[in-house]
Design a protein around this motif. Structure first.
Motif, short mmCIF file in Angstrom:
data_model
loop_
_atom_site.label_atom_id
_atom_site.label_comp_id
_atom_site.label_asym_id
_atom_site.label_seq_id
_atom_site.Cartn_x
_atom_site.Cartn_y
_atom_site.Cartn_z
N TYR A 241 0.98 -1.32 0.21
CA TYR A 241 -0.07 -0.14 -0.21
C TYR A 241 0.65 1.22 0.14
O TYR A 241 0.72 1.93 -0.76
CB TYR A 241 -0.75 0.12 1.26
CG TYR A 241 -2.00 1.44 1.21
CD1 TYR A 241 -2.35 1.48 0.59
CD2 TYR A 241 -1.81 2.44 1.74
CE1 TYR A 241 -3.46 2.45 0.43
CE2 TYR A 241 -2.02 3.45 2.56
CZ TYR A 241 -3.39 3.52 1.10
OH TYR A 241 -4.23 4.51 1.63
N GLN A 242 1.70 1.32 1.16
CA GLN A 242 2.60 2.84 0.97
C GLN A 242 3.20 2.76 0.01
O GLN A 242 3.14 4.02 -0.83
CB GLN A 242 3.25 2.67 2.59
CG GLN A 242 4.23 3.61 2.30
CD GLN A 242 5.02 4.18 3.58
OE1 GLN A 242 5.27 3.11 4.32
NE2 GLN A 242 5.64 4.62 4.60
N GLN A 245 0.93 4.17 -3.30
CA GLN A 245 0.74 5.43 -2.77
C GLN A 245 1.73 6.71 -3.22
O GLN A 245 1.23 7.20 -3.40
CB GLN A 245 0.75 5.28 -1.45
CG GLN A 245 -0.55 4.66 -0.88
CD GLN A 245 -2.55 4.46 -2.39
OE1 GLN A 245 -2.96 6.75 -2.62
NE2 GLN A 245 -2.78 3.79 -2.34
N SER A 246 3.29 5.91 -2.72
CA SER A 246 4.04 6.93 -2.71
C SER A 246 4.37 7.01 -4.67
O SER A 246 4.65 7.99 -5.30
CB SER A 246 5.63 6.69 -2.38
OG SER A 246 6.58 7.09 -2.79
N GLN A 265 -2.40 13.57 -2.08
CA GLN A 265 -1.68 12.59 -1.71
C GLN A 265 -1.60 12.22 -0.18
O GLN A 265 -1.60 11.11 1.04
CB GLN A 265 -0.75 11.35 -2.00
CG GLN A 265 -0.12 11.04 -4.03
CD GLN A 265 -1.86 9.83 -3.40
OE1 GLN A 265 -1.83 8.18 -2.59
NE2 GLN A 265 -2.64 9.10 -4.18
N LEU A 270 -1.07 8.42 1.93
CA LEU A 270 0.37 8.35 1.69
C LEU A 270 0.32 8.17 3.34
O LEU A 270 1.14 9.25 3.61
CB LEU A 270 0.82 9.24 0.93
CG LEU A 270 2.71 8.35 1.25
CD1 LEU A 270 2.58 7.78 0.79
CD2 LEU A 270 2.89 9.84 0.59
N PRO A 271 0.73 7.35 3.76
CA PRO A 271 1.89 7.20 4.92
C PRO A 271 2.97 8.03 5.60
O PRO A 271 3.57 7.13 3.86
CB PRO A 271 1.23 5.29 5.51
CG PRO A 271 0.45 4.78 4.28
CD PRO A 271 0.79 5.69 3.57
N GLU A 272 3.10 8.25 6.20
CA GLU A 272 3.62 9.20 6.22
C GLU A 272 4.27 9.92 5.96
O GLU A 272 5.93 9.84 5.70
CB GLU A 272 5.08 7.79 6.75
CG GLU A 272 5.56 7.54 8.26
CD GLU A 272 5.52 7.19 9.46
OE1 GLU A 272 5.90 8.50 8.97
OE2 GLU A 272 4.22 6.91 10.48
N GLU A 273 3.98 11.03 5.19
CA GLU A 273 3.77 12.12 4.34
C GLU A 273 4.33 12.69 5.26
O GLU A 273 5.53 13.69 4.04
CB GLU A 273 2.83 11.87 3.60
CG GLU A 273 1.80 13.14 4.39
CD GLU A 273 1.23 12.80 5.90
OE1 GLU A 273 1.02 13.32 7.31
OE2 GLU A 273 1.25 11.42 5.87
N TYR A 277 8.35 9.60 4.23
CA TYR A 277 8.12 9.66 2.56
C TYR A 277 7.76 11.55 1.59
O TYR A 277 6.11 11.09 1.29
CB TYR A 277 6.55 8.89 2.10
CG TYR A 277 7.21 7.62 2.87
CD1 TYR A 277 6.70 6.66 0.62
CD2 TYR A 277 7.47 6.60 3.19
CE1 TYR A 277 7.06 5.34 1.01
CE2 TYR A 277 7.69 5.41 3.02
CZ TYR A 277 7.80 4.92 1.92
OH TYR A 277 7.85 3.14 1.87
N ALA A 345 11.17 -1.26 1.86
CA ALA A 345 10.90 -0.06 2.20
C ALA A 345 11.23 -0.41 3.48
O ALA A 345 11.36 -1.61 3.94
CB ALA A 345 9.55 -0.81 1.99
#
Length: 382
Positions: A241-242, A245-246, A265, A270-273, A277, A345
Motif C-alpha cells: 500500500y505505502q 501510494q508513493s 496524497q 500516503l502514510p508517513e507523508e 515519505y 521499504a
C-alpha cells in the motif's frame, strides 16, 4: 577546556591559530535545504496535523523551533575547534551503545519496531542517530592514531569490526535494518580511507551477505517487505500500500507539479507523508523539475563536503568531514531509493526535510562540525 589540555602540542597550536572563515557554499546550501525542508514539511503535514492534533500548524511549529535551535547549534559548533571532539569520541560512542541497550527495555514501539526513547515527554529520539555520530568520531580518532598500522589485521580490522558488530547486533534487536546498513557502510568507507587492505573488505561483504540472509529468515516482516518491493501492486491494500501510494504521488506530479500545497496524497492516503515519505509529496507539488532541483542541492552539498574533507588541515579533520558527508549521502540515497521503490521499504528519513526534531538537531550539529573543519582548511575559497 580539559579536553583542550589533553590535545597534542601541534593540535593545540591549531586551536589557538584557527581564525579562518566558514565555507560559504556549504553554509548556504545547508541553510537553504533546511528552510525548504521546513516549508515543504508544513505543506506535507497540515492535513495529518489537523486530524491528529487539531491544529494544521502543529508539526510545522515544532519543526520550525527545532530548525531554529539546530541552526544556532550549528553556528556554535562551527566556532568550537573540532579537535575538542577527539577525546570525547569514546564517551559519545559508549553513551550511544548504552542508549541502544535501553531501547528494548524502555523504548517506544511504532510500526512494529522499537527504536525510540521518550525524552521527558517532550520528544522522542532514536539512539541510532547518536550511534552514527559516535562511529564517525571514534573511527576518525582511531585511524588517526593507528596511521600506517591500519594495514594490519590487528589494528586495521579487528577493533573496527568489533565496534560495528556490537552496534549492528543491538540495532537488530529493534529491529532497524536501514540504520545498520548505513552505519556499516559509513564505517567501511572510513576504514577504506584509513588504509585498511582491500582483501578484508571482501571477507566483510561475505559476512554481511550471510547476516542479511539470516536476518530475512528470522524476521518475517523483512520477507514481506521484499515481496512488496518486487511487486507492490500484487498486494496494493496491505504490504504494497505505502509504496503504491508513493508512486502515485510521484507520478501525478508530472513535470511541473500540481502546485505548492495542492498535493492530494497527503490527505491521509500516503502514510508517513510528513516523515520518511515527504519526497513523494514534493514530487507531487513541485513536479520532476522541483524535486530534481532539491536533489541537486543535496548533490552540491555532498560534493562540497568531500571538498572540505580533501583540503582539511589534518587526518582527523579529513576523516570526520568525509565520514559525516558519507553519512549524509547514504541517508539521502536510501530515502530516495525507498520512496521510488528502487530499494525495499525501510525506515529512513530525508535529512533536513522529514519531521523529527532530535534528528534535525543532530544533523545540523554534524554540519557545524564540517563547517568548523572548513575554517582550518589551508585552501578556503569559494
Amino acid at each position: 577546556m580539559e579536553a583542550v589540555k589533553q590535545l597534542p602540542t601541534k593540535e593545540k597550536q591549531v586551536l589557538e591559530d584557527e581564525r579562518g572563515l566558514l565555507d560559504l557554499p556549504f553554509l548556504i546550501l545547508t541553510v537553504l535545504l533546511v528552510l525548504i525542508g521546513v516549508v515543504m514539511m508544513f505543506s506535507a503535514s497540515y492535513a495529518r496535523a489537523y486530524m491528529e492534533e487539531g491544529s494544521s500548524t502543529y508539526y510545522f511549529f515544532r519543526q520550525g523551533l527545532f530548525a531554529t535551535a539546530g541552526l544556532f547549534i550549528m553556528w556554535v559548533v562551527s566556532r568550537i575547534n573540532y579537535h575538542v571532539w577527539r577525546p570525547l569520541a569514546v564517551p559519545i560512542l559508549a553513551g550511544s551503545i548504552g542508549l541502544l541497550l535501553l531501547v528494548p527495555v524502555i523504548g517506544i514501539e511504532e510500526g512494529g519496531a522499537t527504536r525510540w526513547i521518550n525524552f521527558f515527554n517532550i520528544t522522542t529520539f532514536q539512539p541510532s542517530e547518536i550511534a552514527k555520530l559516535g562511529v564517525v568520531l571514534m573511527f576518525a580518532a582511531m585511524i588517526s592514531s593507528f596511521r600506517e598500522r591500519m594495514q594490519t589485521f590487528r589494528y586495521g580490522v579487528l577493533p573496527f569490526a568489533a565496534i560495528l558488530l556490537v552496534i549492528a547486533g543491538l540495532l537488530a534487536l529493534e529491529p532497524h535494518l536501514s540504520a545498520t546498513v548505513i552505519i556499516l557502510a559509513t564505517g567501511a568507507a572510513m576504514m577504506f580511507l584509513g588504509g585498511t587492505r582491500l582483501r578484508w573488505f571482501a571477507l566483510g561483504i561475505v559476512a554481511v551477505a550471510a547476516a542479511a540472509f539470516l536476518y530475512l529468515q528470522v524476521f518475517s516482516y523483512a520477507d514481506a517487505r521484499i515481496t512488496a518491493w518486487r511487486d507492490p501492486f500484487s498486494d496494493p491494500s496491505d504490504n504494497g500500500y505505502q509504496i503504491v501510494q508513493s508512486l502515485y504521488a510521484i507520478g501525478s506530479g508530472g513535470l511541473m507539479g500540481l502546485g505548492f500545497g495542492r498535493s492530494r496524497q497527503k490527505y491521509l492516503y500516503l502514510p508517513e507523508e510528513h516523515n520518511d515519505y515527504i519526497l513523494p509529496i514534493i514530487c507531487e507539488e513541485l513536479g520532476f523539475i522541483g524535486a530534481m532541483l532539491i536533489i541537486l542541492l543535496f548533490v552540491m552539498l555532498i560534493v562540497r563536503g568531500y571538498w572540505i574533507a580533501m583540503h582539511a588541515r589534518d587526518r582527523f579533520g579529513s576523516l570526520v568531514a568525509a565520514g559525516l558527508t558519507t553519512l549524509l549521502m547514504l541517508q539521502v540515497f536510501f530515502n530516495i531509493g525507498v520512496v521510488t521503490n528502487f530499494l525495499p521499504a525501510t525506515g529512513i528519513s530525508l535529512p533536513f526535510f522529514s519531521y523529527g526534531g532530535t534528528a534535525l538537531l543532530l544533523q545540523l550539529f554534524e554540519m557545524g562540525l564540517v563547517l568548523n573543519i572548513s575554517r582550518s582548511n589551508r585552501r578556503n575559497f569559494l
